[in-house]
Structures are given as structure tokens and as C-alpha cells.
Design a protein around this motif. Structure first.
Motif, mmCIF file in Angstrom:
data_model
loop_
_atom_site.group_PDB
_atom_site.id
_atom_site.type_symbol
_atom_site.label_atom_id
_atom_site.label_comp_id
_atom_site.label_asym_id
_atom_site.label_seq_id
_atom_site.Cartn_x
_atom_site.Cartn_y
_atom_site.Cartn_z
ATOM 1 N N PRO A 158 9.054 -11.739 2.091
ATOM 2 C CA PRO A 158 8.367 -10.474 2.658
ATOM 3 C C PRO A 158 7.047 -10.965 2.117
ATOM 4 C CG PRO A 158 9.701 -10.444 0.458
ATOM 5 C CD PRO A 158 10.374 -11.721 1.811
ATOM 6 N N THR A 159 6.421 -10.744 3.049
ATOM 7 C CA THR A 159 4.116 -11.145 2.883
ATOM 8 C C THR A 159 3.397 -9.267 2.617
ATOM 9 O OG1 THR A 159 3.647 -10.810 5.181
ATOM 10 C CG2 THR A 159 4.503 -12.902 4.038
ATOM 11 N N HIS A 160 4.228 -8.169 2.488
ATOM 12 C CA HIS A 160 3.575 -7.380 2.388
ATOM 13 C C HIS A 160 4.638 -6.138 2.635
ATOM 14 C CE1 HIS A 160 0.654 -3.475 3.597
ATOM 15 N NE2 HIS A 160 -0.240 -4.562 2.507
ATOM 16 N N LEU A 161 3.922 -4.961 1.949
ATOM 17 C CA LEU A 161 4.667 -3.666 2.161
ATOM 18 C C LEU A 161 4.414 -2.414 2.669
ATOM 19 C CD1 LEU A 161 7.324 -2.349 -0.183
ATOM 20 C CD2 LEU A 161 5.472 -4.126 -0.783
ATOM 21 N N ASP A 162 5.116 -1.447 2.876
ATOM 22 C CA ASP A 162 4.270 -0.218 3.481
ATOM 23 C C ASP A 162 4.975 0.692 2.534
ATOM 24 O OD1 ASP A 162 1.769 -0.924 4.560
ATOM 25 O OD2 ASP A 162 2.617 -1.055 6.236
ATOM 26 N N LEU A 163 4.499 1.518 1.796
ATOM 27 C CA LEU A 163 5.402 2.985 0.800
ATOM 28 C C LEU A 163 4.078 3.866 1.469
ATOM 29 C CD1 LEU A 163 6.164 0.839 -2.442
ATOM 30 C CD2 LEU A 163 7.692 0.919 -0.482
ATOM 31 N N VAL A 211 9.493 7.301 -3.234
ATOM 32 C CA VAL A 211 8.455 6.779 -2.006
ATOM 33 C C VAL A 211 9.005 6.672 -0.912
ATOM 34 C CG1 VAL A 211 6.534 6.396 -2.729
ATOM 35 C CG2 VAL A 211 8.119 4.543 -2.923
ATOM 36 N N ILE A 212 9.150 6.356 -0.294
ATOM 37 C CA ILE A 212 10.458 5.408 1.300
ATOM 38 C C ILE A 212 9.604 4.337 2.260
ATOM 39 C CG2 ILE A 212 9.820 6.599 3.174
ATOM 40 C CD1 ILE A 212 13.088 6.528 3.620
ATOM 41 N N CYS A 213 10.486 3.021 2.102
ATOM 42 C CA CYS A 213 9.178 2.102 2.852
ATOM 43 C C CYS A 213 9.254 2.234 3.737
ATOM 44 C CB CYS A 213 9.957 0.680 2.183
ATOM 45 S SG CYS A 213 9.044 -0.517 2.796
ATOM 46 N N ARG A 214 8.158 2.359 5.090
ATOM 47 C CA ARG A 214 7.983 2.411 6.303
ATOM 48 C C ARG A 214 7.616 0.623 6.701
ATOM 49 N NH1 ARG A 214 10.681 6.327 7.390
ATOM 50 N NH2 ARG A 214 9.889 8.650 7.683
ATOM 51 N N ASN A 215 7.601 0.099 6.261
ATOM 52 C CA ASN A 215 7.426 -1.090 7.072
ATOM 53 C C ASN A 215 7.751 -2.351 5.882
ATOM 54 O OD1 ASN A 215 7.315 -3.504 9.316
ATOM 55 N ND2 ASN A 215 4.692 -3.460 8.361
ATOM 56 N N THR A 233 9.295 16.931 3.935
ATOM 57 C CA THR A 233 9.349 16.056 4.745
ATOM 58 C C THR A 233 10.753 15.120 4.432
ATOM 59 O OG1 THR A 233 7.105 14.806 3.715
ATOM 60 C CG2 THR A 233 8.459 13.077 4.701
ATOM 61 N N LYS A 234 11.446 14.851 6.257
ATOM 62 C CA LYS A 234 11.659 14.827 6.138
ATOM 63 C C LYS A 234 12.544 12.826 7.132
ATOM 64 C CE LYS A 234 14.686 18.835 8.107
ATOM 65 N NZ LYS A 234 16.053 18.546 7.336
ATOM 66 N N VAL A 235 13.199 12.480 5.339
ATOM 67 C CA VAL A 235 14.021 10.929 5.896
ATOM 68 C C VAL A 235 15.369 11.182 6.215
ATOM 69 C CG1 VAL A 235 11.754 10.432 4.590
ATOM 70 C CG2 VAL A 235 13.916 11.564 3.943
ATOM 71 N N ASN A 236 15.613 10.159 7.218
ATOM 72 C CA ASN A 236 17.280 9.648 6.863
ATOM 73 C C ASN A 236 17.437 8.710 5.881
ATOM 74 O OD1 ASN A 236 16.932 10.508 9.479
ATOM 75 N ND2 ASN A 236 17.073 8.544 10.471
ATOM 76 N N LEU A 237 18.385 8.840 4.929
ATOM 77 C CA LEU A 237 19.139 8.279 4.261
ATOM 78 C C LEU A 237 20.702 7.661 3.680
ATOM 79 C CD1 LEU A 237 16.568 9.415 1.661
ATOM 80 C CD2 LEU A 237 15.844 7.954 1.807
ATOM 81 N N VAL A 258 0.705 -1.367 -0.615
ATOM 82 C CA VAL A 258 0.153 0.096 0.128
ATOM 83 C C VAL A 258 0.820 1.021 -0.013
ATOM 84 C CG1 VAL A 258 -1.774 1.153 1.038
ATOM 85 C CG2 VAL A 258 -1.822 -1.125 1.232
ATOM 86 N N VAL A 259 0.910 2.413 -0.662
ATOM 87 C CA VAL A 259 0.971 3.225 -1.117
ATOM 88 C C VAL A 259 0.243 4.795 -0.112
ATOM 89 C CG1 VAL A 259 2.429 5.257 -2.462
ATOM 90 C CG2 VAL A 259 2.544 2.958 -2.936
#
Length: 214
Positions: free
Chosen positions: A91-96, A77-81, A103-107, A33-34
Motif C-alpha cells: 500500500p502506498t496511499h488510501l482514500d477514506l 469512515v469506509i475505505c474507497r481506494n 449514506t448507503k454502504v456495503n458491509l 486523505v479523508v
């Protein structure tokens, strides 16, 4: 993260719920899901093999992705989970999450080293040892650099390059709260061997002198 932002390919998932998710997995896809970005959530499928390779490569959750979905404009996008099977650890599911410009992100950002030929230490045959080829930064999504630049001009043998020596993009900072080492210029191996030999010789002389005195 050198060069352009890596692509993550997906397709729109028709239907929602556990039934649609199970169907996707049977077809070799991982449902996801995005969300975010001020728009409705988008149900997607990502090819299992493609996702699995990216997960094995590491740092999937701290990489900025260019999501490509047929029928939609590309967006960041960045993956959150990533949910995984409790037995197989697959992997069975992912949240983007869609990213706003603010937006502040760590990369992890790749470090480029330039002007090696101008470094006194390199001219003497010194060796550049890169401790951190990538540095994790907290950055604004709209100002994510392709790379950091470390200018080696002026660095001599024995010099150590810390994160404070490298210019960071405005509004960004390292996630590690200390002045850590990124690289150093060490003496050439021939010089180190010579130094070691001199030390061994000095030790031998000292030992002989001690025996004579004894």
C-alpha cells in the motif's frame, strides 16, 4: 463485524503533495486523505505495519472503521481506494470517506446463532454447520447493526437456514440477489455412520442374491 466498530489509528499529515507523501513513506507511514461529510479533506498518515495487517486480514474495503486522529473527534469512515506499488504490491496511499447517517454502504455483518439448546435438531445430537458466519449487506450508515441474529428454535435435523429466515435491519438488504444458505443442521456423525453401514449391508445382500440367482 461483531462487537464494536474497529479502530483505525492515524495522525495528521503536515504538508501535501508528492514530497510530503514520500517523506511519510520513508518514516514507515502510508499517506491518505479523508474526504466527504461536508468538511474539508483531511491529510493523514497511517502506520504501515498496522495498515498492512488489516489489509492481510481481508475485507478492508467493506469494513466500517472508527477513525481516531489526534486532535479530532472520532468519526466513521469506509475505505474507497487503496493504491499499491505496481512492483511490490504494497500500500502506498488510501482514500477514506466520512459517512453521513443516511449514506448507503456495503458491509459484512456477523451472524450470531442463539437458542441452540431449544433446537430439536440439536437436542438429537445434530451439528450446526455455519456456511456464512458473516453476510454482506447494503445498509444505512446510521443504522448499522453490530450483528444479525439467527434464532435456532424449532429447527430440526436436515433443516436449512436461508438469508430470508434471518431478520434484517430496516432499510438493509443482502448484496447477493438470491436466497442463499447461511447455515444448516446436519445429522450427528454416529447416525450418518449407521445409515452408511445399513446401505453397505443392503448392497452386500443384493449382490449375494444376484450371484445366487445367476
Amino acid at each position: 463485524m461483531a462487537g464494536k466498530i474497529p479502530d483505525l489509528n492515524a495522525s495528521v499529515r503536515t504538508g501535501t503533495g508528492k514530497g510530503a507523501a514520500r517523506k511519510a513513506r520513508r518514516e514507515g507511514m502510508v499517506p491518505g486523505v479523508v474526504y466527504g461529510g461536508g468538511t474539508d479533506p483531511l491529510a493523514i498518515n497511517i502506520p504501515f505495519n498496522d495498515l498492512f495487517k488489516k489489509l492481510k486480514a481481508g475485507r478492508f474495503l467493506s469494513t466500517l472503521w472508527n477513525l481516531k486522529v489526534e486532535g479530532h473527534d472520532d468519526f466513521r469512515v469506509i475505505c474507497r481506494n487503496v493504491q499499491r506499488d505496481v512492483v511490490k504490491d504494497l500500500p502506498t496511499h488510501l482514500d477514506l470517506m466520512r459517512l453521513h447517517r443516511d449514506t448507503k454502504v456495503n458491509l459484512f455483518i456477523h451472524v450470531d446463532f442463539i437458542n441452540e439448546e431449544e433446537a430439536p435438531g440439536m437436542k438429537k445430537g445434530g451439528v450446526l454447520t455455519v456456511v456464512r458466519p458473516e453476510v454482506e449487506l447494503n445498509v444505512t450508515a446510521g443504522d448499522i447493526p453490530e450483528h444479525l441474529v439467527c434464532d435456532l428454535s424449532g429447527y430440526d435435523v436436515g433443516d436449512v437456514i436461508h438469508i430470508s429466515d434471518i431478520p434484517l435491519p430496516k432499510g438493509s438488504k443482502a448484496t447477493i440477489d438470491r436466497d442463499f444458505v447461511v447455515a444448516n443442521i446436519s445429522a450427528p456423525s454416529s447416525l450418518r455412520s449407521a445409515d452408511d453401514g445399513e446401505d453397505d449391508g443392503a448392497e452386500a445382500v443384493t449382490t449375494e442374491e444376484a450371484a445366487a440367482e445367476g
